[in-house]
Scaffold this active site. Structure first.
Site, mmCIF file in Angstrom:
data_model
loop_
_atom_site.group_PDB
_atom_site.id
_atom_site.type_symbol
_atom_site.label_atom_id
_atom_site.label_comp_id
_atom_site.label_asym_id
_atom_site.label_seq_id
_atom_site.Cartn_x
_atom_site.Cartn_y
_atom_site.Cartn_z
ATOM 1 N N CYS A 12 -2.291 -12.469 -22.900
ATOM 2 C CA CYS A 12 -3.197 -13.356 -22.169
ATOM 3 C C CYS A 12 -4.622 -13.040 -22.624
ATOM 4 O O CYS A 12 -4.849 -12.102 -23.398
ATOM 5 C CB CYS A 12 -3.063 -13.078 -20.676
ATOM 6 S SG CYS A 12 -3.452 -11.348 -20.303
ATOM 7 N N HIS A 124 0.221 0.092 -8.040
ATOM 8 C CA HIS A 124 -0.191 -0.577 -9.281
ATOM 9 C C HIS A 124 -1.688 -0.326 -9.492
ATOM 10 O O HIS A 124 -2.473 -0.363 -8.537
ATOM 11 C CB HIS A 124 0.090 -2.083 -9.185
ATOM 12 C CG HIS A 124 -0.098 -2.805 -10.488
ATOM 13 N ND1 HIS A 124 -1.340 -3.160 -10.962
ATOM 14 C CD2 HIS A 124 0.789 -3.208 -11.425
ATOM 15 C CE1 HIS A 124 -1.196 -3.765 -12.138
ATOM 16 N NE2 HIS A 124 0.083 -3.803 -12.445
ATOM 17 N N GLU A 126 -4.073 -2.048 -10.580
ATOM 18 C CA GLU A 126 -4.974 -3.103 -10.090
ATOM 19 C C GLU A 126 -5.141 -3.016 -8.571
ATOM 20 O O GLU A 126 -6.250 -3.160 -8.043
ATOM 21 C CB GLU A 126 -4.407 -4.474 -10.479
ATOM 22 C CG GLU A 126 -5.276 -5.616 -9.990
ATOM 23 C CD GLU A 126 -4.631 -6.982 -10.214
ATOM 24 O OE1 GLU A 126 -3.930 -7.166 -11.226
ATOM 25 O OE2 GLU A 126 -4.846 -7.860 -9.356
HETATM 26 FE FE1 SF4 Z 1 -3.974 -11.021 -18.175
HETATM 27 FE FE2 SF4 Z 1 -3.931 -9.526 -15.958
HETATM 28 FE FE3 SF4 Z 1 -6.152 -10.821 -16.675
HETATM 29 FE FE4 SF4 Z 1 -4.002 -12.189 -15.849
HETATM 30 S S1 SF4 Z 1 -5.265 -10.774 -14.633
HETATM 31 S S2 SF4 Z 1 -5.350 -12.723 -17.573
HETATM 32 S S3 SF4 Z 1 -2.339 -10.937 -16.672
HETATM 33 S S4 SF4 Z 1 -5.162 -9.143 -17.790
#
Ligand code: SF4
Length: 331
Positions: A12, A124, A126
């Site tokens: 991505c 996680h 994040e």
């Molecule tokens: Fe990629 Fe994570 Fe950003 Fe989505 S949030 S574009 S999966 S890096």
């Protein structure tokens, strides 16, 4: 055998940016270059960078004063930023802008006096980073059952946010449960599941209907890759989450004529192509590219790195390649 190659798949915009940042930073600053957590959740990518001199750390204490440290695509909490600064570490922030957006939403809701419910997976990177932005004002829910266990006093102003890489369907069910339980809860204008997660899930949902089995390129610690394999299984298809062609077991394909291949947002395209070549070689597979959506999202390099690159010429990115090469639209 027929192989359907799903698009969109693979890297991505956030992963492209993070991987290119690490490539460029290694060229500009030279090894060793420290990275807080895995730059992206993909074993082959991490191994390749380790071989080039990146050192992945889990704590700031592992980084010597004065060293260069990159924050991964998943972001970090303010406590980590403060600790790095206090230790005299030079940082480069490769957090995906779509993760930063969730951090900023959390900060804004907390400033406005809301208690925040974050829908996500415990532990996680994040989630740890987002929760660290508003400690004391945020709680995590992972399931609909967790929503039933929330015990906010009547009249509490509530807001919800989501991790970027959740299953669209599961997140929808949890958000619905939150809205049923707390009719006044507010949320972001659009949920926080990122475009890449949504598009890859959409492709698997639609294309797995035409396949007997699904191969998902991605590591077992990659949230969005796991969700793709789960989605395929929920559609009644056999599905395998693999790091690369070396993980393929030929007996999986007995009785399966059509195989859908996709890749999580952190899985490199060359490993997809390695699997395709193996199936062509072993089973004489015919390959058909199937695109359900175009993607043209691109993020710039971190500010610190752009500044450094004004004094050092950019090097050709050796890992990520051009976005067009890994773009589904190019297949
Ligand atoms: Fe990629 Fe994570 Fe950003 Fe989505 S949030 S574009 S999966 S890096």
């Amino acid at each position: 055998m027929k192989v359907l190659l799903a698009s969109p798949r693979g890297f991505c915009a956030g992963v492209n940016m993070a991987v290119e940042s690490l490539d460029q930073a290694l060229a500009v600053y030279g090894p060793p270059l420290y990275v807080f957590h895995e730059i992206v959740h993909n074993r082959p990518v991490v191994q390749a960078f380790r071989a080039k001199g990146a050192i992945f750390v889990e704590t700031i204490d592992e980084v010597p004063p004065g060293a260069n440290l990159m924050y991964s695509a998943h972001g970090v909490s303010p406590a980590i930023r403060r600790k790095s600064e206090a230790a005299g570490i030079k940082t480069i922030d490769a957090t995906c802008p779509l993760v930063t957006k969730v951090h900023l939403e959390a900060i804004q809701f907390a400033k406005e006096g809301y208690q925040i419910v974050l829908v996500g997976h415990a532990g996680h990177d994040e989630v740890v980073g987002t929760m660290g932005e508003v400690e004391g004002s945020i709680r995590l829910v992972e399931t609909v059952e967790d929503v039933a266990a929330l015990d906010y006093p009547a009249g509490t102003r509530l807001a919800f946010l989501t991790q970027t890489t959740l299953s669209v369907d599961e997140a929808r069910a949890i958000i619905l449960a939150l809205k049923n339980r707390f009719p006044h809860i507010v949320g972001p204008r659009k949920d926080d599941i990122c475009y890449a997660t949504q598009n890859r899930q959409e492709a698997v949902r639609l294309l797995s209907q035409e396949a007997d089995m699904v191969l998902v390129l991605g590591s077992s610690n990659s949230s969005n890759s796991q969700r793709l394999a789960e989605l395929a299984r929920e559609s009644g298809r056999a599905a395998h989450l693999i790091d690369g062609p070396q993980d393929i077991q030929f007996e999986w394909f007995k009785g399966h004529e059509t195989v859908l291949i996709t890749a999580g947002a952190s899985a490199p395209e060359h490993l997809v192509q390695g699997c395709v070549s193996l199936l062509e070689e072993k089973f004489g597979a015919d390959v058909e590219s199937r695109s359900v959506r175009e993607e043209n999202v691109r993020f710039g390099l971190p500010r610190e790195l752009r500044q450094a690159l004004t004094s050092f010429p950019a090097v050709p990115a050796s890992y990520v390649g051009s976005p067009e090469k890994s773009s589904p639209a190019a297949n």
